[in-house]
Design an enzyme around this catalytic site. Sequence first.
Site, PDB file in Angstrom:
ATOM      1  CE  LYS A 147      -4.314  -1.780   1.728  1.00 61.65           C
ATOM      2  NZ  LYS A 147      -5.314  -1.796   2.802  1.00 61.65           N
ATOM      3  CE  LYS A 195      -4.711  -8.032  -2.328  1.00 59.67           C
ATOM      4  NZ  LYS A 195      -5.081  -7.796  -0.980  1.00 59.67           N
ATOM      5  CE  LYS A 234     -11.714  -2.600  -2.094  1.00 64.53           C
ATOM      6  NZ  LYS A 234     -12.533  -3.419  -1.260  1.00 64.53           N
TER       7      LYS A 234
HETATM    8  P1  TYM Z   1     -10.293  -6.545   2.850  1.00 64.85           P
HETATM    9  O1  TYM Z   1     -11.388  -5.579   3.083  1.00 64.85           O
HETATM   10  O2  TYM Z   1      -9.166  -6.132   1.937  1.00 64.85           O
HETATM   11  O3  TYM Z   1     -10.858  -7.897   2.254  1.00 64.85           O
HETATM   12  C1  TYM Z   1     -11.938  -8.601   2.861  1.00 64.85           C
HETATM   13  C2  TYM Z   1     -11.679 -10.094   2.771  1.00 64.85           C
HETATM   14  O4  TYM Z   1     -11.533 -10.517   1.406  1.00 64.85           O
HETATM   15  C3  TYM Z   1     -10.345 -11.284   1.255  1.00 64.85           C
HETATM   16  N1  TYM Z   1      -9.803 -11.056  -0.098  1.00 64.85           N
HETATM   17  C4  TYM Z   1      -9.494 -12.036  -0.968  1.00 64.85           C
HETATM   18  N2  TYM Z   1      -9.580 -13.376  -0.871  1.00 64.85           N
HETATM   19  C5  TYM Z   1      -9.202 -14.112  -1.952  1.00 64.85           C
HETATM   20  N3  TYM Z   1      -8.735 -13.551  -3.120  1.00 64.85           N
HETATM   21  C6  TYM Z   1      -8.639 -12.203  -3.262  1.00 64.85           C
HETATM   22  N4  TYM Z   1      -8.217 -11.671  -4.407  1.00 64.85           N
HETATM   23  C7  TYM Z   1      -9.022 -11.381  -2.144  1.00 64.85           C
HETATM   24  N5  TYM Z   1      -9.058 -10.035  -1.937  1.00 64.85           N
HETATM   25  C8  TYM Z   1      -9.537  -9.857  -0.682  1.00 64.85           C
HETATM   26  C9  TYM Z   1      -9.407 -10.744   2.335  1.00 64.85           C
HETATM   27  O5  TYM Z   1      -8.390 -11.670   2.659  1.00 64.85           O
HETATM   28  C10 TYM Z   1     -10.369 -10.498   3.486  1.00 64.85           C
HETATM   29  O6  TYM Z   1     -10.585 -11.682   4.230  1.00 64.85           O
HETATM   30  N6  TYM Z   1      -7.491  -6.076   6.955  1.00 64.85           N
HETATM   31  C11 TYM Z   1      -8.722  -6.641   6.434  1.00 64.85           C
HETATM   32  C12 TYM Z   1      -9.982  -6.138   7.161  1.00 64.85           C
HETATM   33  C13 TYM Z   1      -9.975  -6.379   8.625  1.00 64.85           C
HETATM   34  C14 TYM Z   1     -10.065  -7.638   9.293  1.00 64.85           C
HETATM   35  C15 TYM Z   1     -10.085  -7.324  10.689  1.00 64.85           C
HETATM   36  C16 TYM Z   1     -10.111  -8.960   8.859  1.00 64.85           C
HETATM   37  C17 TYM Z   1      -9.951  -5.412   9.589  1.00 64.85           C
HETATM   38  N7  TYM Z   1     -10.015  -5.977  10.822  1.00 64.85           N
HETATM   39  C18 TYM Z   1     -10.151  -8.353  11.633  1.00 64.85           C
HETATM   40  C19 TYM Z   1     -10.177  -9.984   9.820  1.00 64.85           C
HETATM   41  C20 TYM Z   1     -10.191  -9.663  11.190  1.00 64.85           C
HETATM   42  C21 TYM Z   1      -8.849  -6.255   4.974  1.00 64.85           C
HETATM   43  O7  TYM Z   1      -8.292  -5.286   4.543  1.00 64.85           O
HETATM   44  O8  TYM Z   1      -9.697  -7.037   4.245  1.00 64.85           O
END
Ligand code: TYM
Length: 329
Positions: A115, A196, A199
């Site tokens: 990022k 991966k 968006k």
């Molecule tokens: P975020 O918002 O980027 O994504 C949400 C979930 O989607 C999964 N994900 C994917 N899985 C497979 N292939 C992909 N291309 C892909 N892109 C996204 C992510 O692994 C995630 O599970 N830091 C976290 C949000 C968060 C969180 C937490 C998660 C904040 N607090 C506590 C678990 C527990 C995040 O940015 O996810």
Amino acid sequence: MKRPRVLSGVQPTGKMHVGNYLGALKNFVELQNSGKYECFFMIADYHSITEDYDPETKPQQIIDLALDFLALGLDPKKSIIFLQSQVPQHLELAWIFSTLTPVSELVRMTQYKDKAARQEKNINAGLFTYPVLQAVDILIYRPQFVPVGQDQLQHLELANDIAKKFNRRFGETFQAIKPLLTPAARVMGLLDPAKKMSKSEPEGCLFLTDEPEELAKKLKKAVTDTAPTGPEKTPGVANLFDLLDHFGTKDHIERFHQLYKNRTIKYAELKGLLADRVADHFAEFRQRRKALAGKPETIKQILAAGSNAAKKIAIRTLAEVKQKIGLAL
Ligand code: TYM
């Protein structure tokens, strides 16, 4: 008997895509509906402001994510669905955890490095301490399981490290958490299958709200090879087959694997089939979402009720922590 607890979070930063769905959201719904777990699903709005954003559109992004949750089948009667910023105890505990987290650990985080490279002009301290807040999001509710995609594993390891460190220093308080990964824990981008699906590359990203024509257009442009070269699939082709595993029928899967093996596969045909299957899979979702979108007040009430329930637990954990670290007079 108390059911084991599950917690996860998603950032409200735009539209949900097939990566989010296959890596996490589909699993959220299945875990909830199994009835075996006490589930907590959080909208991580405080995390989302570490990226460039517009305060005018943030409220809608939050509502949009809640709509996605509900239209996919998360149910406030079965799960606690809540908004991070409505449980301010997260921020208090984040400060405490930050004093237990070595800077050297945060520097290693690949999501931070990615990022920071993407938003060179906005490498803020929140982006850096982001994993500390994520550790709090989890540990404050003392869950056993955290369903996530593969990209979050490093953050979960850090959460476990912080928990261990806390326990060693202040006495047994937090138990170890286990990630729950799906078979599609890393869905790749259609145009650049080395990265991966995200968006930040909307052209290579299948959004759940995309209409069928849009899905077909994007899949048509997905990178493949010109013809199969051997048993080892190129990353773009492997990614399409992964999608087929999830959205195709058993017959589709067998047929296309056979065509690949015979080297007579026509990728245009595979892409067309995938476009139809993905569109069908989310047809009901799109409809439900449109119906719910007209009721933003209901959505706000659901989040407020969920946040209240979450807060009760967060207050208890924080009080225990403050007492253990010597800040409760
Ligand atoms: P975020 O918002 O980027 O994504 C949400 C979930 O989607 C999964 N994900 C994917 N899985 C497979 N292939 C992909 N291309 C892909 N892109 C996204 C992510 O692994 C995630 O599970 N830091 C976290 C949000 C968060 C969180 C937490 C998660 C904040 N607090 C506590 C678990 C527990 C995040 O940015 O996810």
